[in-house]
Design a protein around this motif. Structure first.
Motif, PDB file in Angstrom:
ATOM      1  N   HIS A   1     -84.557 -20.337  -4.383  1.00 54.39           N
ATOM      2  CA  HIS A   1     -83.694 -20.677  -2.965  1.00 54.39           C
ATOM      3  C   HIS A   1     -84.367 -19.986  -1.837  1.00 54.39           C
ATOM      4  N   ALA A   2     -85.326 -18.946  -2.037  1.00 51.81           N
ATOM      5  CA  ALA A   2     -85.946 -18.261  -0.941  1.00 51.81           C
ATOM      6  C   ALA A   2     -87.213 -18.874  -0.680  1.00 51.81           C
TER       7      ALA A   2
ATOM      8  N   PRO B   1     -90.365  -4.530  -6.967  1.00 57.56           N
ATOM      9  CA  PRO B   1     -89.862  -5.919  -6.660  1.00 57.56           C
ATOM     10  C   PRO B   1     -88.820  -5.595  -5.475  1.00 57.56           C
ATOM     11  N   ALA B   2     -87.743  -4.958  -5.782  1.00 59.80           N
ATOM     12  CA  ALA B   2     -86.877  -4.520  -4.637  1.00 59.80           C
ATOM     13  C   ALA B   2     -87.246  -4.119  -3.259  1.00 59.80           C
TER      14      ALA B   2
ATOM     15  N   GLU C   1     -81.563  -7.937  -5.718  1.00 59.67           N
ATOM     16  CA  GLU C   1     -82.671  -7.086  -6.295  1.00 59.67           C
ATOM     17  C   GLU C   1     -82.171  -5.778  -6.207  1.00 59.67           C
ATOM     18  N   MET C   2     -81.347  -5.629  -5.063  1.00 59.28           N
ATOM     19  CA  MET C   2     -80.786  -3.978  -4.601  1.00 59.28           C
ATOM     20  C   MET C   2     -79.905  -3.673  -5.697  1.00 59.28           C
ATOM     21  N   LEU C   3     -79.015  -4.746  -5.902  1.00 58.42           N
ATOM     22  CA  LEU C   3     -77.546  -4.440  -6.773  1.00 58.42           C
ATOM     23  C   LEU C   3     -78.037  -4.215  -8.149  1.00 58.42           C
TER      24      LEU C   3
ATOM     25  N   ASP D   1     -80.483 -13.010   0.201  1.00 57.01           N
ATOM     26  CA  ASP D   1     -79.855 -13.099  -1.078  1.00 57.01           C
ATOM     27  C   ASP D   1     -80.509 -12.411  -2.196  1.00 57.01           C
ATOM     28  N   VAL D   2     -82.126 -12.770  -2.103  1.00 52.25           N
ATOM     29  CA  VAL D   2     -82.924 -12.103  -3.212  1.00 52.25           C
ATOM     30  C   VAL D   2     -82.934 -10.518  -3.110  1.00 52.25           C
TER      31      VAL D   2
END
Length: 318
Positions: free
Chosen positions: A145-146, A205-206, A161-163, A156-157
């Motif tokens: 979606h990004a 990745p985050a 990723e952070m969560l 949103d990505v």
């Protein structure tokens, strides 16, 4: 009981006698000024105590000095009849015990009526968590979606990723400011429950997702009232928890077979995968910001249950 006006004491809104209302107002000030609790926790404590005092008033009490154990037990019994969950009953019993202890300590009551008030034992259920492949599919779905470079897609990505990378709470995520993130060291400074600060690492990745959001997404949403908030909503204000929940549910719906989890489910997932990967319990406790190791230990049950399931599925004599 409707929402009180901003400056109206919780006790007045509860329709309590004047003496009870005054005590509850004092208790509210105590929680806000001396205990340094969050607004959400204060509201929960006051709501539980006000409900108990309303019950006591119906039984003939007009002041907290006449409260007794029988009255408190009858209130909890009524809650049980109404079908309240064991965890809710346990929380409300704790709220009342804290209140009666304070009333006794400050001389408002001669005895601590709640000292012997028991709490129903909550049935400990194993928290749902994604498998590693499901977590990967969730993040890949968000990345799709990004692809168009939209600011909301990039945001949103980054938040997903952070969560997953940090296991922080959704409230902690929404409270992050730009300068809370040290991208050079790949750590984030988090203000957790009880206003306790901790530092949590995150992976490459985050880091990439955050960089894309901060440099290419966030500037397109910034508004006059954005302040230093790390994550913004579509109108440029600090992102709220409801919006984060919507994002998590929406993206998880695109992962075949994945359970419908909220942000807290990603916290469970991060803890489970850390333990499955060999992290020790103390480290996971520090990362999650748990005050008690017993809270973290539930994740060992999750990993043990997964091990048993794998054994039953794979061993011919299981």
């Amino acid at each position: 009981m409707g929402e009180p006006e901003e400056d109206e004491p919780q006790a007045v809104a509860a329709g309590l006698p004047e003496a009870m209302a005054a005590v509850l107002a004092d208790y509210e000030r105590h929680l806000l000024s001396e205990r340094d609790l969050t607004e959400h926790t204060v509201r929960a404590y006051l709501g539980d105590v006000a409900a108990m005092l309303e019950h006591a008033h119906r039984l003939g009490h007009r002041d907290v000095c006449t409260l007794d154990l029988r009255t408190l037990r009858s209130w909890l019994a009524q809650q049980q009849v109404l079908g309240r969950a064991r965890t809710t009953l346990a929380r409300r019993a704790t709220a009342v015990r804290v209140f009666t202890s304070w009333a006794h300590r400050t001389g408002l009551a001669q005895t601590d009526a709640g000292a012997l008030l028991g709490s129903p034992k909550a049935r400990r259920t194993l928290p749902a968590a994604l498998r590693a492949d499901e977590a990967r599919a969730l993040l890949e779905a968000a990345a799709v979606h990004a692809d168009d470079g939209s600011p909301l897609g990039l945001r949103d990505v980054a938040l997903l990723e952070m969560l997953y990378a940090t296991g922080i709470r959704v409230g902690e995520l929404c409270g992050l400011d730009l300068d809370d993130v040290d991208r050079e060291r790949r750590v984030v400074r988090v203000l957790g429950k009880g206003r306790k600060e901790r530092t949590v690492p995150f992976g490459v990745p985050a880091e990439r997702a955050l960089d894309a959001w901060v440099h290419r997404g966030r500037p397109r949403l910034v508004a006059d009232d954005s302040g230093s908030a790390l994550f913004l909503g579509a109108r440029g204000r600090r992102l709220d928890q409801r919006a984060v929940r919507t994002v998590v549910h929406r993206r998880l719906a695109e992962v075949p077979g994945a359970p419908d989890l909220g942000p807290h489910g990603l916290r469970h997932t991060a803890a489970t995968h850390l333990l499955e990967g060999g992290a020790d319990l103390r480290s996971v406790q520090e990362l999650l910001g748990h005050a008690s190791l017993a809270t973290t230990q539930i994740y060992t049950h999750v990993t043990n249950e997964r091990l048993r399931q794998a054994y039953r599925q794979a061993h011919p004599r299981a």
